[in-house]
Enzyme design. Structure first.
Site, PDB file in Angstrom:
ATOM      1  N   SER B 185      31.478  37.816  51.276  1.00  0.00           N
ATOM      2  CA  SER B 185      32.554  37.663  50.600  1.00  0.00           C
ATOM      3  C   SER B 185      33.543  36.324  50.989  1.00  0.00           C
ATOM      4  O   SER B 185      34.237  35.949  49.881  1.00  0.00           O
ATOM      5  CB  SER B 185      33.303  39.004  50.455  1.00  0.00           C
ATOM      6  OG  SER B 185      34.072  39.355  52.061  1.00  0.00           O
ATOM      7  N   HIS B 213      29.621  42.857  46.721  1.00  0.00           N
ATOM      8  CA  HIS B 213      30.112  41.648  46.053  1.00  0.00           C
ATOM      9  C   HIS B 213      28.833  41.389  45.269  1.00  0.00           C
ATOM     10  O   HIS B 213      29.008  40.211  44.521  1.00  0.00           O
ATOM     11  CB  HIS B 213      30.472  40.666  46.797  1.00  0.00           C
ATOM     12  CG  HIS B 213      31.712  40.758  47.478  1.00  0.00           C
ATOM     13  ND1 HIS B 213      33.062  40.219  47.008  1.00  0.00           N
ATOM     14  CD2 HIS B 213      32.119  41.525  48.572  1.00  0.00           C
ATOM     15  CE1 HIS B 213      33.928  40.526  47.642  1.00  0.00           C
ATOM     16  NE2 HIS B 213      33.552  41.299  48.656  1.00  0.00           N
ATOM     17  N   LYS B 244      34.685  46.164  42.448  1.00  0.00           N
ATOM     18  CA  LYS B 244      34.444  44.893  42.089  1.00  0.00           C
ATOM     19  C   LYS B 244      33.852  44.573  40.719  1.00  0.00           C
ATOM     20  O   LYS B 244      34.663  44.817  39.676  1.00  0.00           O
ATOM     21  CB  LYS B 244      33.631  44.252  43.219  1.00  0.00           C
ATOM     22  CG  LYS B 244      34.423  44.190  44.476  1.00  0.00           C
ATOM     23  CD  LYS B 244      33.947  43.647  45.744  1.00  0.00           C
ATOM     24  CE  LYS B 244      34.428  43.685  47.101  1.00  0.00           C
ATOM     25  NZ  LYS B 244      35.408  44.769  47.270  1.00  0.00           N
TER      26      LYS B 244
END
Lengths: 81, 401
Positions: B185, B213, B244
């Site tokens: 990330s 992610h 996310k």
């Protein structure tokens, strides 16, 4: 007197930014002023140098260079034993 | 007299030394959310380029409608654990949808991604087992290791040969859990998944991939880097988050292991916390369906990612990794990083300020993350604002390529 101590002191030299005199009683956090990431990266270097595994679980008990040398000696013996 | 807070004095001094003039990251308040890519901060309309809202689904009308309906039908919260009164039909439907997305696997849903890691890593590996983690692993992976009674070993970031060396020294076969991430990330660098899988297969170790992610971002149906690399069948566990690409909060773990379900009775971060509220579960379910069925969001995200990466590269910035939805701009000096972050905010661009120890290699980063919801014009504005401010601060000195 541990066998690994001299080798470890040699390995520390390139990372000894403060130019501290390194001996068995030298501490990583206070004397050498290493943060936890620097310590973990140095552990990886020692693992490769001695061809052993130094588990992260041991780190809280390894405050001085001498304690690390003792741990390395023990792990090396275990590997060869 | 000694005080419990004395140990934080160095941290307090470090924070004070950062020298923010009048805006600091922990004081940023999103006063009004205009869209997935815009908010009012300090009274000004600001482009959001640091949100992890990769697919821009937080305002998808279908997700919002699903959440509204669940809220009306089932109330504001479950008030209980998954193993007591906290499993509703929505939780089971979400687990079924994720299991299906991953090609017919079993799935457990957790209350956050952090808890998914604590629960799965911390519970799977016990006293006589080993956990081998990538050196740049997320805090939740390190904390899961602290919780576990296993022996913890770290290998060099994204280095399959280094993993091989350590697995050879351990020589512990099936009692080893290797943990890596799909996309890291901070720098936005991707794991060499094929090579890592080859290594762990050679040693008979199990592999867990954290796709926090990368779910929704990589792979034909958005399963993540494991799908893009074509190794989904070779990966024992995938964990991830709904906070996310999925646009809400929560976590999951999928696996094919026949005994996987026993974790529901063994994993304390699953059992001893309240389950997700029905509205969160409903929007997550809708978003999982969308990310599997609608590749156009992924395609738009990647167009934006490439535009930002190319633009910043051409301007002369030093970037953390090849193009991905995380674009990290490396700034040599800490004080300049802080100053640029603050000026970007005042000029209508919000990015993440990331500094050691949260970053690898002691790097100072202005971390940008893209969304499918960004327009081409917004991305162009991000690039031009970066370039203008970096030039006026003499961070960029060479003429643009």
């Amino acid at each position: 007197m541990s066998n690994a101590l001299d080798e470890i002191i040699t390995l520390i030299a390139p990372h000894n930014r403060k130019g501290v005199a390194v001996a068995a009683a030298t501490t990583f956090a206070t004397d050498l002023e290493w943060d936890s990431l620097t310590v973990m990266d140095f552990v990886a270097e020692m693992e490769d140098h001695f061809d052993i595994i130094i588990p992260l679980n041991l780190l809280p008990d390894l405050e001085t260079v001498g304690q690390v040398a003792d741990a390395v000696n023990e792990l090396t013996e275990k590997k060869n034993g | 007299m000694a005080d419990l807070f004395d140990k934080f004095d160095p941290m307090i001094q470090a924070r004070e030394a950062l020298g923010f003039e009048d805006a600091s990251p922990i004081d940023v308040v999103m006063e009004e959310i205009i869209s997935p890519t815009e908010a009012v901060i300090r009274g000004e309309r600001t482009i959001l380029a640091g949100t992890n809202n990769y697919l821009g689904l937080t305002f998808d009308p279908r997700c919002i409608r699903a959440a509204h309906e669940a809220l009306d039908a089932a109330g504001t919260g479950t008030t209980g654990s998954r193993v007591l009164n906290g499993t509703y039909t929505g939780h089971k439907a979400l687990e079924a949808a994720l299991g299906k997305l991953y090609g017919g696997q079993q799935c457990m849903v957790f209350s956050t991604g952090f808890l998914a890691n604590l629960a799965s890593i911390g519970t799977l590996a016990g006293k006589d087992d080993f956990i081998v983690i990538d050196a740049d692993s997320h805090a939740s992976i390190y904390d899961a290791c602290k919780m576990s009674d296993a022996t913890i070993v770290r290998f060099k970031h994204n280095d399959p040969d280094d993993l091989d060396k350590r697995l050879r020294r351990l020589d512990a076969g099936g009692r080893v859990l290797v943990v890596v991430e799909g996309l890291y990330s901070m720098l936005g660098d991707k794991a060499p998944m094929k090579e890592l899988v080859e290594v762990k297969n050679r040693h008979g170790a199990a592999l867990m991939v954290d796709e926090a992610h990368s779910i929704g971002v990589f792979g034909e149906t958005g399963c993540g880097v494991v799908q893009e690399a074509g190794v989904m069948d070779d990966v024992e566990f995938v964990v991830g988050t709904f906070s996310k690409s999925v646009g809400t909060i929560g976590g999951y773990c999928v696996s094919r292991h026949p005994k996987f379900d026993i974790l529901r009775l063994a994993a304390r971060p699953y059992m001893f916390t309240a389950s997700l509220p029905p509205s969160v579960v409903a929007s997550a379910l809708k978003a999982v369906e969308i990310l599997g069925a609608e590749p156009q969001h992924r395609e738009k995200l990647w167009r934006n990612a490439r535009q930002l990466h190319e633009g910043l590269c051409r301007a002369g910035f030093d970037l953390g990794a090849p193009a991905s939805p995380v674009v990290a701009v490396k700034i040599a000096e800490r004080d300049m990083t802080v100053r640029l972050w603050e000026q970007l905010l005042k000029n209508g661009v919000y990015v993440n300020l990331a500094m050691p120890p949260a970053t690898p290699q002691g790097l100072n980063l202005l971390r940008c993350s893209l969304s499918a919801a960004h327009t081409e014009e917004q991305v162009a504005t991000i690039v031009s604002t970066f370039e203008r401010l970096a030039r006026s601060n003499s961070v960029l000195t060479k003429p643009a390529a």
